[in-house]
Design a protein around this motif. Structure first.
Motif, short mmCIF file in Angstrom:
data_model
loop_
_atom_site.label_atom_id
_atom_site.label_comp_id
_atom_site.label_asym_id
_atom_site.label_seq_id
_atom_site.Cartn_x
_atom_site.Cartn_y
_atom_site.Cartn_z
N UNK A 149 0.82 -1.21 0.00
CA UNK A 149 0.00 0.00 0.00
C UNK A 149 0.86 1.26 0.00
N UNK A 150 1.96 1.24 0.76
CA UNK A 150 2.85 2.40 0.81
C UNK A 150 3.51 2.62 -0.55
N UNK A 151 4.02 1.55 -1.17
CA UNK A 151 4.69 1.68 -2.46
C UNK A 151 3.72 2.16 -3.55
N UNK A 152 2.54 1.55 -3.59
CA UNK A 152 1.55 1.97 -4.59
C UNK A 152 1.10 3.40 -4.31
N UNK A 186 2.92 5.84 -2.98
CA UNK A 186 3.96 6.74 -3.49
C UNK A 186 3.89 6.84 -5.02
N UNK A 187 3.68 5.70 -5.68
CA UNK A 187 3.59 5.70 -7.14
C UNK A 187 2.43 6.57 -7.60
N UNK A 188 1.28 6.44 -6.93
CA UNK A 188 0.11 7.26 -7.28
C UNK A 188 0.41 8.73 -7.02
N UNK A 189 1.09 9.03 -5.93
CA UNK A 189 1.39 10.42 -5.58
C UNK A 189 2.22 11.10 -6.66
N UNK A 196 -5.34 12.64 -7.68
CA UNK A 196 -4.36 12.03 -6.78
C UNK A 196 -5.02 11.55 -5.50
N UNK A 197 -5.87 12.40 -4.90
CA UNK A 197 -6.50 12.05 -3.62
C UNK A 197 -7.53 10.95 -3.78
N UNK A 198 -8.24 10.92 -4.91
CA UNK A 198 -9.20 9.85 -5.15
C UNK A 198 -8.50 8.50 -5.28
N UNK A 199 -7.37 8.48 -6.01
CA UNK A 199 -6.63 7.23 -6.15
C UNK A 199 -6.02 6.79 -4.81
N UNK A 221 10.94 11.09 -5.88
CA UNK A 221 10.20 10.96 -7.13
C UNK A 221 10.99 10.22 -8.18
N UNK A 222 12.32 10.27 -8.09
CA UNK A 222 13.16 9.57 -9.04
C UNK A 222 13.05 8.06 -8.96
N UNK A 223 12.47 7.54 -7.87
CA UNK A 223 12.22 6.10 -7.76
C UNK A 223 10.92 5.69 -8.44
#
Length: 333
Positions: free
Chosen positions: A26-29, A31-34, A42-45, A189-191
């Motif tokens: 959940x944390x990784x996804x 960050x990806x969504x962010x 962004x907030x809906x996702x 963000x580079x990740x």
């Protein structure tokens, strides 16, 4: 009784494993969504990702382990397919300083370089843009310098390579993030595929003076001990990289595809036995690595080499003088 205990142990292990997997995913996804969306979307996702994670944990807590694990696999599969679908592009509204990447043609022993940046910087936001096409005779390639520019953490530096020619001209290559007009640099963000990768070729009075005089970074220059064949091969590898990125865009990646790792990969094309080292990642210590392997002159102690390599003050004093490149090298070993 043993079967019951074994079943309970398996259930407990599944429970202990399920929670961290869901939370990490959940944390990784998240960050990806962010970094891949903005505004209300962004907030809906993020709300959807949170709801799915909470729902899976509730299912697991109620004892519906099979449904919970199946739901997790499906959710991860969808996330992976979405992530794979995000492709790099060369067609965006780029920030002016990375609007063009270098491309090159070889003509009768000369390198014709397109999109050489030669900006007149007054501040980071006030500048006169200028892009040129220049010709460099490959046979006249006489030197290679590595420039290390530190802005905050001494362990992290931006790394550039400057090629010098017999006529006193220099061209600098810098692998950089390709920001859009509304974006700013983000190591995190580079990740997450936030930036494309671009190879900038520039005049030293542009790209080094920007760091010494405008950003006031700590800039050092190290002359590399390379044979003529190695200098030529390294130069041509940068040209190949510029042409490749122009045809096939790539994402910048904070660890695996940044300014220093790009140079290391190119160096390995010349010398396949070049050893991997932690200082490739912590680029502020790259000069130590080069010194240890004899790629910079070892006739002086390392600390003295580092001291004489500092060019920030020299760059500030040189300003935009026509002989900027000569002035910043007066003390470089």
């Amino acid at each position: 009784m043993d079967d019951v205990r074994q079943t309970s142990g398996v259930g407990l292990a599944a429970l202990l494993l399920f929670w961290p997997v869901v939370l990490v995913a959940a944390v990784l996804v998240g960050f990806a969504v962010w970094y891949q969306s903005d505004g209300l979307r962004r907030w809906l996702w993020l709300a959807l990702v949170s709801a799915i994670a909470i729902g899976l944990l509730v299912l697991q807590q109620r004892g519906d382990s099979r449904f919970a694990w199946c739901g997790l696999v499906i959710a991860l599969g969808v996330a992976v397919l979405w992530w794979i679908s995000i492709k790099p592009s060369n067609d965006r509204d780029w920030a002016p300083d990375v609007e063009h990447g270098v491309t090159a043609e070889l003509q009768d022993g000369d390198a014709l370089l397109h999109n050489i940046r030669d900006f007149d910087w007054r501040s980071e936001t006030d500048f006169t843009p200028h892009w040129e096409t220049r010709i460099y005779p490959i046979a006249a390639l006489s030197s290679v310098d590595l420039i290390s520019s530190v802005w905050s953490n001494p362990a992290i530096a931006h790394t550039l390579i400057s090629f010098g020619f017999d006529d006193g001209r220099f061209v600098v290559f810098s692998a950089e993030i390709r920001k859009e007009r509304h974006e700013s640099f983000s190591e995190l963000g580079g990740f997450f595929k936030m930036f494309e990768l671009v190879l900038i070729a520039a005049d030293e009075r542009d790209i080094l003076r920007l760091r010494t005089n405008i950003r006031h970074e700590t800039v050092s220059m190290f002359r590399l001990r390379l044979t003529p064949e190695q200098r030529r091969a390294l130069f041509l590898s940068f040209l190949d990289m510029g042409n490749r990125l122009a045809g096939t865009p790539e994402f910048y990646q904070t660890i695996t595809s940044n300014c220093t790792t790009i140079i290391f990969k190119l160096a390995r094309l010349i010398e396949p036995g070049t050893p991997l080292d932690w200082r490739i990642l912590l680029s502020g210590y790259l000069p130590d690595y080069l010194y240890e392997h004899g790629i910079v002159d070892k006739n002086l102690p390392l600390e003295m080499v580092k001291q004489r390599a500092l060019i920030t003050r020299l760059g500030e004093e040189a300003g935009s003088a026509p002989d900027y490149s000569k002035r910043i090298r007066v003390a470089v070993p």
